[in-house]
Write a protein that holds these residues in place. Structure first.
Motif, PDB file in Angstrom:
ATOM      1  N   HIS A   8     -59.404  -8.299 -66.640  1.00 24.90           N
ATOM      2  CA  HIS A   8     -60.454  -7.616 -65.878  1.00 24.90           C
ATOM      3  C   HIS A   8     -61.350  -8.591 -65.125  1.00 24.90           C
ATOM      4  O   HIS A   8     -62.187  -8.176 -64.333  1.00 24.90           O
ATOM      5  CB  HIS A   8     -61.285  -6.712 -66.797  1.00 24.90           C
ATOM      6  N   SER A  51     -58.932 -10.278 -59.684  1.00 27.87           N
ATOM      7  CA  SER A  51     -58.787  -9.214 -58.687  1.00 27.87           C
ATOM      8  C   SER A  51     -57.421  -8.551 -58.871  1.00 27.87           C
ATOM      9  O   SER A  51     -56.557  -9.081 -59.577  1.00 27.87           O
ATOM     10  CB  SER A  51     -58.906  -9.793 -57.282  1.00 27.87           C
ATOM     11  N   PHE A  53     -43.863 -11.391 -44.389  1.00 31.78           N
ATOM     12  CA  PHE A  53     -44.733 -10.254 -44.121  1.00 31.78           C
ATOM     13  C   PHE A  53     -46.097 -10.776 -43.681  1.00 31.78           C
ATOM     14  O   PHE A  53     -46.576 -11.791 -44.199  1.00 31.78           O
ATOM     15  CB  PHE A  53     -44.917  -9.402 -45.371  1.00 31.78           C
ATOM     16  N   ALA A  54     -46.703 -10.073 -42.734  1.00 32.92           N
ATOM     17  CA  ALA A  54     -48.049 -10.453 -42.304  1.00 32.92           C
ATOM     18  C   ALA A  54     -49.029 -10.164 -43.430  1.00 32.92           C
ATOM     19  O   ALA A  54     -48.860  -9.208 -44.185  1.00 32.92           O
ATOM     20  CB  ALA A  54     -48.436  -9.668 -41.059  1.00 32.92           C
ATOM     21  N   THR A  55     -50.054 -10.984 -43.528  1.00 31.22           N
ATOM     22  CA  THR A  55     -50.988 -10.802 -44.626  1.00 31.22           C
ATOM     23  C   THR A  55     -52.333 -11.405 -44.245  1.00 31.22           C
ATOM     24  O   THR A  55     -52.439 -12.139 -43.264  1.00 31.22           O
ATOM     25  CB  THR A  55     -50.428 -11.465 -45.906  1.00 31.22           C
ATOM     26  N   ASP A 102     -54.574  -3.648 -52.114  1.00 35.89           N
ATOM     27  CA  ASP A 102     -55.095  -3.396 -50.776  1.00 35.89           C
ATOM     28  C   ASP A 102     -54.050  -3.761 -49.722  1.00 35.89           C
ATOM     29  O   ASP A 102     -53.210  -4.632 -49.953  1.00 35.89           O
ATOM     30  CB  ASP A 102     -56.340  -4.254 -50.537  1.00 35.89           C
ATOM     31  N   SER A 107     -50.557  -3.112 -67.056  1.00 38.19           N
ATOM     32  CA  SER A 107     -49.385  -3.791 -67.605  1.00 38.19           C
ATOM     33  C   SER A 107     -49.747  -5.115 -68.262  1.00 38.19           C
ATOM     34  O   SER A 107     -48.877  -5.814 -68.760  1.00 38.19           O
ATOM     35  CB  SER A 107     -48.317  -3.986 -66.531  1.00 38.19           C
ATOM     36  N   LEU A 108     -51.026  -5.465 -68.237  1.00 38.62           N
ATOM     37  CA  LEU A 108     -51.478  -6.654 -68.960  1.00 38.62           C
ATOM     38  C   LEU A 108     -52.413  -6.197 -70.074  1.00 38.62           C
ATOM     39  O   LEU A 108     -53.365  -5.461 -69.813  1.00 38.62           O
ATOM     40  CB  LEU A 108     -52.221  -7.609 -68.016  1.00 38.62           C
ATOM     41  N   GLU A 114     -60.951  -1.296 -47.021  1.00 37.44           N
ATOM     42  CA  GLU A 114     -60.227  -1.525 -48.265  1.00 37.44           C
ATOM     43  C   GLU A 114     -61.215  -1.481 -49.418  1.00 37.44           C
ATOM     44  O   GLU A 114     -62.368  -1.110 -49.242  1.00 37.44           O
ATOM     45  CB  GLU A 114     -59.525  -2.871 -48.194  1.00 37.44           C
ATOM     46  N   ARG A 117     -45.508 -13.847 -65.577  1.00 31.95           N
ATOM     47  CA  ARG A 117     -44.983 -13.563 -66.913  1.00 31.95           C
ATOM     48  C   ARG A 117     -43.514 -13.156 -66.834  1.00 31.95           C
ATOM     49  O   ARG A 117     -42.692 -13.581 -67.644  1.00 31.95           O
ATOM     50  CB  ARG A 117     -45.795 -12.448 -67.570  1.00 31.95           C
ATOM     51  N   SER A 177     -53.356  -3.861 -64.031  1.00 28.75           N
ATOM     52  CA  SER A 177     -54.402  -3.790 -65.047  1.00 28.75           C
ATOM     53  C   SER A 177     -53.907  -2.989 -66.244  1.00 28.75           C
ATOM     54  O   SER A 177     -54.422  -3.118 -67.341  1.00 28.75           O
ATOM     55  CB  SER A 177     -55.676  -3.188 -64.474  1.00 28.75           C
ATOM     56  N   GLN A 236     -54.561 -10.777 -57.968  1.00 27.55           N
ATOM     57  CA  GLN A 236     -54.375 -11.863 -58.930  1.00 27.55           C
ATOM     58  C   GLN A 236     -53.706 -11.360 -60.206  1.00 27.55           C
ATOM     59  O   GLN A 236     -52.845 -12.027 -60.779  1.00 27.55           O
ATOM     60  CB  GLN A 236     -55.730 -12.503 -59.270  1.00 27.55           C
ATOM     61  N   GLN A 280     -46.781  -0.840 -61.344  1.00 29.29           N
ATOM     62  CA  GLN A 280     -47.699  -0.514 -60.258  1.00 29.29           C
ATOM     63  C   GLN A 280     -49.079  -1.111 -60.475  1.00 29.29           C
ATOM     64  O   GLN A 280     -49.648  -1.748 -59.617  1.00 29.29           O
ATOM     65  CB  GLN A 280     -47.814   1.013 -60.168  1.00 29.29           C
ATOM     66  N   GLU A 302     -48.372   0.767 -70.159  1.00 29.50           N
ATOM     67  CA  GLU A 302     -47.371  -0.102 -69.554  1.00 29.50           C
ATOM     68  C   GLU A 302     -47.311  -1.483 -70.188  1.00 29.50           C
ATOM     69  O   GLU A 302     -46.264  -2.090 -70.251  1.00 29.50           O
ATOM     70  CB  GLU A 302     -47.642  -0.216 -68.057  1.00 29.50           C
ATOM     71  N   PHE A 303     -48.452  -1.980 -70.654  1.00 33.70           N
ATOM     72  CA  PHE A 303     -48.380  -3.352 -71.148  1.00 33.70           C
ATOM     73  C   PHE A 303     -47.531  -3.456 -72.411  1.00 33.70           C
ATOM     74  O   PHE A 303     -46.961  -4.510 -72.693  1.00 33.70           O
ATOM     75  CB  PHE A 303     -49.786  -3.969 -71.332  1.00 33.70           C
ATOM     76  N   PHE A 333     -59.645 -13.196 -68.565  1.00 29.43           N
ATOM     77  CA  PHE A 333     -59.090 -11.915 -69.006  1.00 29.43           C
ATOM     78  C   PHE A 333     -58.662 -11.126 -67.769  1.00 29.43           C
ATOM     79  O   PHE A 333     -59.202 -11.338 -66.681  1.00 29.43           O
ATOM     80  CB  PHE A 333     -60.148 -11.123 -69.772  1.00 29.43           C
ATOM     81  N   SER A 338     -54.328  -5.501 -47.123  1.00 29.77           N
ATOM     82  CA  SER A 338     -54.375  -6.901 -46.707  1.00 29.77           C
ATOM     83  C   SER A 338     -53.731  -7.825 -47.736  1.00 29.77           C
ATOM     84  O   SER A 338     -53.412  -8.963 -47.442  1.00 29.77           O
ATOM     85  CB  SER A 338     -55.819  -7.323 -46.452  1.00 29.77           C
ATOM     86  N   ILE A 339     -53.549  -7.326 -48.958  1.00 27.03           N
ATOM     87  CA  ILE A 339     -52.990  -8.150 -50.025  1.00 27.03           C
ATOM     88  C   ILE A 339     -51.479  -7.943 -50.153  1.00 27.03           C
ATOM     89  O   ILE A 339     -50.751  -8.797 -50.642  1.00 27.03           O
ATOM     90  CB  ILE A 339     -53.672  -7.781 -51.380  1.00 27.03           C
ATOM     91  N   ARG A 340     -51.002  -6.788 -49.688  1.00 26.90           N
ATOM     92  CA  ARG A 340     -49.593  -6.438 -49.876  1.00 26.90           C
ATOM     93  C   ARG A 340     -48.640  -7.510 -49.393  1.00 26.90           C
ATOM     94  O   ARG A 340     -47.675  -7.857 -50.064  1.00 26.90           O
ATOM     95  CB  ARG A 340     -49.274  -5.146 -49.115  1.00 26.90           C
ATOM     96  N   GLY A 341     -48.925  -8.045 -48.197  1.00 29.93           N
ATOM     97  CA  GLY A 341     -48.059  -9.069 -47.616  1.00 29.93           C
ATOM     98  C   GLY A 341     -47.951 -10.279 -48.526  1.00 29.93           C
ATOM     99  O   GLY A 341     -46.877 -10.878 -48.667  1.00 29.93           O
ATOM    100  N   GLN A 342     -49.071 -10.635 -49.161  1.00 31.51           N
ATOM    101  CA  GLN A 342     -49.056 -11.797 -50.065  1.00 31.51           C
ATOM    102  C   GLN A 342     -48.067 -11.576 -51.202  1.00 31.51           C
ATOM    103  O   GLN A 342     -47.270 -12.454 -51.535  1.00 31.51           O
ATOM    104  CB  GLN A 342     -50.449 -12.025 -50.672  1.00 31.51           C
TER     105      GLN A 342
END
Lengths: 267, 277, 339
Positions: free
Chosen positions: A146, A149, C269-271, A179, A99-100, C46, A160, A97, A152, A94, B169-170, A144, A181-185
């Motif tokens: 942090h 975004s 998906f829209a983005t 966010d 998991s890295l 957001e 990985r 930040s 990213q 999820q 998690e990491f 790094f 707006s990022i989910r679709g990406q």
């Protein structure tokens, strides 16, 4: 019939709370995922869906029942064999930040996954970053976590995972931290990966609309049990189990575009 | 490297940390210089006994006519040697024991933690005094005793950090890359515990200096070594007619211990990658 | 034809900056927002939109040492509160304006029974009241069983904690309740219960609400009017049906498409391209330019508008090309009656 890539066979896991009470996290759950198939595991917090994900990844041993990866039972493997076998399954969590490893640069994070390709780590890393949409990849190598975004970071986590050339990606709420707006990406990236690499997905999510749009099949989990499963459209458009009905009804939805409905006040 | 530069940037943002660093560096230079320079003898007796601070003897002289300033300068070596060696030994011991206990758990964890509790409930000075008194004085013994008393702090801290970090998690993500358990412990878990350990280790330097001074004060150290604690010990007999014999060695101990505490805090904050300041 | 009722909250051209690591960051820039008495208003944004800063500045909760109101004003129930001191803010917090947050556990005292925490809140505003009866009344109002009065926060579920926090807020009889992501930490079924409760409470108590959320579905189902924030700017606002039915700002359009989580004919998906805004490195002009499919040279010169979107009274948008975007892109409408 084709052999499933991953088969969970009557898997049960209980935890003992510090107070001594026993929690049935997962109760006799069976679930198959075929090669290249996308399955969504839907449920609310405490439903046991994340525990099931960890069991599938071999990170947690079930109390009873078996986890079969390409026909091999993970529980029968030695520690070394388990390590090698489960490379075929890669997690996406999820919160990228978490998991890295915060102390490693992107280059170091990818190098861990590419450690069997010592001679070409740099080039492969850049290719992977390009592949997940972090272009140009060289720009990101020395950053790094942090300094990236949220979106990213999730891409780095996906890169990985891809480095291991997995056959199954187990994604536990991969969009909750992102966010809208990022989910679709991220979802589009997962779709591209599926088409290109023929990976299967187990998408663990609480979000019904995403499960419906993304998955071939859906399994709904409640209090450690799968209460309903089947094709995504069928289960989520015409749920039969009362809990699934409740879940679907509870989501405040925005309707899909309808033709010029004029319910709006006159101009 | 970027990480190193960032560390210094943050570290220096703590002014107290920067001041403490300069102070400690000066001490190190003094300690090394006193070992290299010959021709000055801090044991040099003179006829000018019990002189109050004056231009000739800035911090005065003691009952045998030895210069107090020279004594304090030569005492730096003992304090730093004891402080650094004891802290290093305690930290290495604590990290290995604590990390193993935290990572593998089970009976080893249980036993180690009970032992460390025993060390923590027994007043450390009394235990140190008893051990040194029984085994005889000597700098190496003092270092060993202090390390023996201090490792549980590090071990408990390390164990807690390892238990906290290994469920992040990491660590699971790296496990899924097929990395061996001990490699995960060494390359993922322990490095993320470095900041609090280094900070605690630095605090132990201060504690060790204080404990050495206390042991010396009670005469539990070799008589031929110049140490701040020993100076205090001889000075306290003249507390009412030669205050400088107590005040200046006491101040040296106080400021040095304080400096290592500030340094520990600054290191802890600067090493945390998520600290924003 | 704006409603003739009085406004409980008016924010005009509010610009709030923070100092962080030597740089000055504008969390809010020229923000306009009005909540009428008894009205339910939604604020959508957001990360980095400034919506949480807005919630805090309305209650004087922004740290004074590092933040500064550079321009604009805040008027609560007819009183200009822009330059209040911390002592004066005490007269605003709780009544007329109360707030509930996303994570109730960190706002409840872990070692005090729920009933006593509610009682404290009551006594702060009406010291001579018969407290016990009022506590029971409030618990009933938020549909918690009376036994909860003697429970400690950790003994309650997430949804019950949010109800308890709500009871504490309501104890002050606020005229405006600010709900900052009140259901984000909750499961969907619990979320639906809390949203229904908020709606019911508003109707029973005639209280206004400012609901802040990243979830368009929640806001659409609970609010009469909506403001959309991006990178510290209010970019579009108006009646829910207008803003979500006929969005005019490219960001609102993108957000609505993305929120539907539906795949188009190509299976995509829209983005919205690009990354969420970094408030420390905002471009000049409209902050949405780097992600905007409609951006033109003019957009980088100055923040446009506000313009009347000309579809529905009060529908306002801050985009030079609103007339092009608005034409015919009916993306979505709220599934439920906004009542």
């Amino acid at each position: 019939m084709q052999e499933p890539l991953l088969a969970l066979d009557k898997v049960t896991k209980t935890f003992r709370r510090s107070g001594g009470s026993i929690v049935n996290a997962v109760r006799s759950v069976s679930l198959d995922i075929g090669p290249g198939e996308t399955v969504a595991l839907v449920g609310e917090s405490g439903s046991g869906k994340s525990t099931l994900g960890r069991i599938a990844l071999g990170l947690l041993a079930p109390d009873s029942g078996r986890v079969l990866l390409a026909g091999r039972c993970l529980g029968d493997l030695s520690a070394a064999a388990l390590r090698d076998a489960r490379i075929a399954m890669q997690p996406i969590f999820q919160d990228a930040s978490a998991s890295l490893n915060p102390r490693r640069t992107v280059r170091e994070l990818l190098a861990q996954a590419l450690r069997h390709h010592r001679d070409s780590v740099e080039q492969r890393s850049v290719d992977l970053l390009d592949h997940v949409g972090l272009r140009p990849g060289t720009e990101y190598l020395l950053r790094f976590p942090h300094e990236l975004s949220g979106g990213q970071r999730q891409r780095v986590a996906i890169a990985r995972a891809l480095a291991m050339e997995p056959r199954l990606i187990i994604a536990d709420e991969p969009l909750s931290g992102a966010d809208v707006s990022i989910r679709g990406q991220i979802l589009n990236l997962l779709i591209d990966i599926k088409e290109e690499h023929r990976v299967a997905y187990l998408m663990i999510t609480h979000d019904i609309s995403i499960a419906r749009a993304f998955a071939d099949r859906v399994a709904v989990m409640m209090q450690g049990e799968i209460v309903e499963s089947g094709p995504a459209e069928a289960v989520l458009h015409a749920p039969t189990h009362p809990y699934t009905k409740q879940l679907v009804a509870a989501v405040p939805m925005l309707d899909a575009p309808t033709a010029r409905d004029r319910e709006i006040g006159d101009a | 490297m970027a990480a190193t530069r960032r560390f210094w940037h943050r570290f220096l943002a703590y002014r107290a940390g920067a001041a403490a660093t300069i102070y400690v560096l000066v001490l190190v230079v003094i300690a090394v210089a006193t070992q290299l320079l010959s021709g000055v003898d801090p044991h040099q007796l003179s006829n000018e006994v019990m002189r109050a601070p004056s231009p000739a003897h800035l911090l005065g002289t003691d009952e045998l006519g030895r210069d107090v300033l020279l004594g304090i300068v030569y005492g730096v070596w003992v304090s730093l040697t004891v402080g650094f060696s004891a802290a290093l030994a305690a930290t290495v011991l604590g990290v290995v024991i604590g990390a193993t206990a935290g990572h593998y758990g089970g009976a080893f964890d249980l036993i180690v933690m009970r032992i460390s509790e025993v060390f923590q409930v027994v007043p450390s000075f009394i235990l140190a005094a008893v051990i040194v008194a029984m085994s005889g004085p000597g700098l190496t013994r003092v270092v060993m005793v202090i390390a023996l008393l201090a490792w549980p702090q590090i071990a408990r801290l390390m164990r807690g950090e390892v238990i906290r970090i290994k469920q992040l998690e990491f660590v699971d993500a790296v496990r899924c890359l097929g990395v061996r358990e001990w490699v995960i412990l060494a390359t993922e878990v322990i490095p993320n515990a470095v900041a609090p350990i280094l900070a605690a280790g630095t605090l132990i330097v201060g504690q060790a200096i204080l404990l050495e001074a206390a042991l010396s004060f009670f005469g539990l150290s070799s008589a031929d070594l110049i140490s701040w604690g020993r100076m205090l010990n001889s000075g306290q007999r003249f507390l009412f007619n030669a205050w400088w014999l107590s005040l200046f060695p006491g101040t040296a101990i106080f400021v040095t211990v304080l400096a290592f505490n500030l340094l520990g805090d600054a290191i802890g904050s600067a090493l945390n990658p998520r600290t924003t300041r | 034809m704006p409603p003739p009722r009085q406004n409980i909250l008016e924010i005009e051209g509010l610009t709030l900056s923070y100092r962080a690591r030597g740089a000055v960051v504008r969390a809010m820039d020229g923000v306009n927002l009005v909540v009428g008495d008894g009205e339910a208003v939604g604020l959508v944004g957001e990360s980095g939109s400034g919506k949480s800063s807005l919630a805090r500045v309305v209650l004087g909760l922004v740290p004074e040492r590092v933040s500064r109101i550079e321009a604009g004003r805040i008027v609560i129930a007819g009183r200009d509160v822009t330059r209040l001191t911390q002592a004066e803010w005490e007269g605003v917090r709780g009544n007329p304006v109360a707030i509930v947050f996303q994570d109730p556990l960190s706002y409840l005292n872990p070692v005090m029974q729920i009933g006593r925490q509610i009682a404290e809140s009551i006594l702060r505003h009406t010291p001579d009241l018969k407290v016990a009866a009022r506590v029971d009344e409030l618990l009933e109002l938020v549909r918690l069983p009376p036994a909860c009065a003697t429970a400690y926060p950790h003994e309650l579920s997430g949804g019950m904690r949010q109800r308890a926090l709500l009871a504490i807020a309501l104890a002050c009889r606020p005229r405006l309740l600010i709900a900052d992501e009140p259901t984000t930490a909750l499961d969907v079924t619990t979320q639906a219960e809390i949203l229904a409760l908020l709606k019911d409470l508003r109707q029973r108590l005639g209280m206004a609400m400012l609901l802040i959320s990243h979830d368009l579905g929640i806001v659409a189902s609970a609010c009469e009017r909506i403001y959309v924030m991006y990178a510290g700017h209010t970019v579009e606002w108006g009646r829910t049906q207008a803003v979500f039915g006929y969005p005019a700002h490219p960001y609102t359009i993108g957000l609505l498409k993305a929120a539907q989580a539906a795949r188009n004919a190509q299976g995509r998906f829209a983005t919205i391209s690009g990354d969420p805004p970094n408030l420390a490195e905002l471009p000049t002009g409209c902050p949405f330019v780097p992600r905007c499919p409609y951006a033109m040279a003019e957009c980088s010169r100055a923040m446009p508008g506000p313009f009347d979107a000309q579809g529905d009274a009060g529908h306002t948008v801050r985009c030079w090309r609103y007339h092009e975007t608005a034409s015919g892109i009916a993306v979505a409408r709220p599934a439920r009656d906004a009542g």
